[in-house]
Design a protein around this motif. Structure first.
Motif, mmCIF file in Angstrom:
data_model
loop_
_atom_site.group_PDB
_atom_site.id
_atom_site.type_symbol
_atom_site.label_atom_id
_atom_site.label_comp_id
_atom_site.label_asym_id
_atom_site.label_seq_id
_atom_site.Cartn_x
_atom_site.Cartn_y
_atom_site.Cartn_z
ATOM 1 N N PHE A 236 4.884 6.589 2.028
ATOM 2 C CA PHE A 236 4.043 7.444 2.175
ATOM 3 C C PHE A 236 4.971 8.738 1.422
ATOM 4 O O PHE A 236 5.861 8.840 1.356
ATOM 5 C CB PHE A 236 4.176 7.924 3.805
ATOM 6 N N SER B 292 0.837 -1.353 -0.089
ATOM 7 C CA SER B 292 -0.048 0.032 -0.006
ATOM 8 C C SER B 292 0.827 1.328 -0.199
ATOM 9 O O SER B 292 2.028 1.314 0.654
ATOM 10 C CB SER B 292 -0.864 0.011 1.213
ATOM 11 N N ARG C 285 0.625 1.950 5.904
ATOM 12 C CA ARG C 285 1.044 2.061 4.537
ATOM 13 C C ARG C 285 2.384 1.453 4.502
ATOM 14 O O ARG C 285 3.162 1.433 5.560
ATOM 15 C CB ARG C 285 1.177 3.240 3.826
ATOM 16 N N SER D 130 0.469 5.569 0.652
ATOM 17 C CA SER D 130 -0.352 6.727 0.801
ATOM 18 C C SER D 130 0.225 7.908 0.355
ATOM 19 O O SER D 130 1.554 8.313 0.399
ATOM 20 C CB SER D 130 -0.348 6.989 2.491
ATOM 21 N N ASN E 139 -5.067 6.502 -0.148
ATOM 22 C CA ASN E 139 -4.374 5.049 0.245
ATOM 23 C C ASN E 139 -4.526 4.405 -0.895
ATOM 24 O O ASN E 139 -5.711 4.017 -1.239
ATOM 25 C CB ASN E 139 -4.533 4.543 1.542
ATOM 26 N N SER F 104 -5.597 13.385 -0.054
ATOM 27 C CA SER F 104 -5.010 12.340 0.590
ATOM 28 C C SER F 104 -5.709 10.943 0.258
ATOM 29 O O SER F 104 -6.921 11.064 0.330
ATOM 30 C CB SER F 104 -4.879 12.574 2.061
ATOM 31 N N THR G 213 -5.029 6.573 5.470
ATOM 32 C CA THR G 213 -3.726 6.750 5.166
ATOM 33 C C THR G 213 -2.601 6.297 6.242
ATOM 34 O O THR G 213 -1.339 6.335 5.887
ATOM 35 C CB THR G 213 -3.326 7.935 4.772
#
Length: 199
Positions: free
Chosen positions: A67, A34, A64, A36, A47, A45, A61
């Motif tokens: 980022f 994942s 993750r 974000s 994810n 924002s 988010t």
């Protein structure tokens, strides 16, 4: 509201990615991962994650593998490591976690043969799609101009009005004076060492 938009965009994006013959392999390499993303210029924002070979979108988010905080226009540069280093040095990109995850998601959206405007037109129609893309570009351009104006106003206030931050000319003059004093100091030390040797 944002999650409602994601629930509409998610199946549409998966349908669009189905038109890219390389998407399946890209999604496979991101299975269980994942990312974000915080886009500062458009205040968004999101994810992005991949489960069972499908792209998932969420407003959550905090969980993750990577980022990224940047502007929309810089996202396409994430697939190039040299560009990332440059963006970080210019404070245009904040990055935490696995860089490879960000690069793979970037490649998923940027390195494909999908005509995103044409894809949108199949849902919204040509006229509305053109307006959406044009309005989006204008909004981003306007936000960027306002940011430049604000930066200039703040800088002018700090250097000219409040005088709490030196101007670029003052910094350069100070730097030159430091270099001059440093050179004189080195010359004096050399002279003293010469005198010591003669004694």
């Amino acid at each position: 509201m944002q999650q409602a938009l994601f629930s509409i965009a998610e199946p549409a994006l998966n349908k669009a990615l189905a038109h890219d013959h390389s998407a399946a392999d890209k999604l496979g390499s991101l299975e269980g991962k994942s990312l974000s993303v915080e886009l500062t210029d458009i205040k968004l924002s999101v994810n992005l994650s991949v489960y069972n070979g499908k792209l998932r979108l969420s407003s959550e988010t905090s969980i993750r593998d990577c980022f990224v905080k940047t502007e929309l226009s810089h996202l396409k540069k994430l697939s190039d490591a040299t560009q990332i280093t440059s963006l970080i040095k210019q404070d245009l990109l904040e990055l935490e976690g696995e860089l490879s995850v960000a690069q793979k998601f970037s490649a998923l959206f940027m390195d494909n043969g999908i005509d995103w405007q044409e894809w949108c037109s199949s849902y919204l129609g040509d006229g509305l799609t053109h307006k959406v893309f044009s309005s989006g570009k204008k909004a981003v351009d306007t936000l960027k101009r306002k940011q430049v104006d604000l930066d200039y106003t703040v800088q002018t206030a700090l250097t000219e009005e409040l005088k709490v931050v030196p101007s670029s000319i003052e910094v350069e003059l100070f730097s030159n004076q430091v270099d001059l004093i440093s050179a004189r100091t080195e010359k004096l030390i050399a002279s003293l060492n010469s005198i010591k040797e003669k004694m």
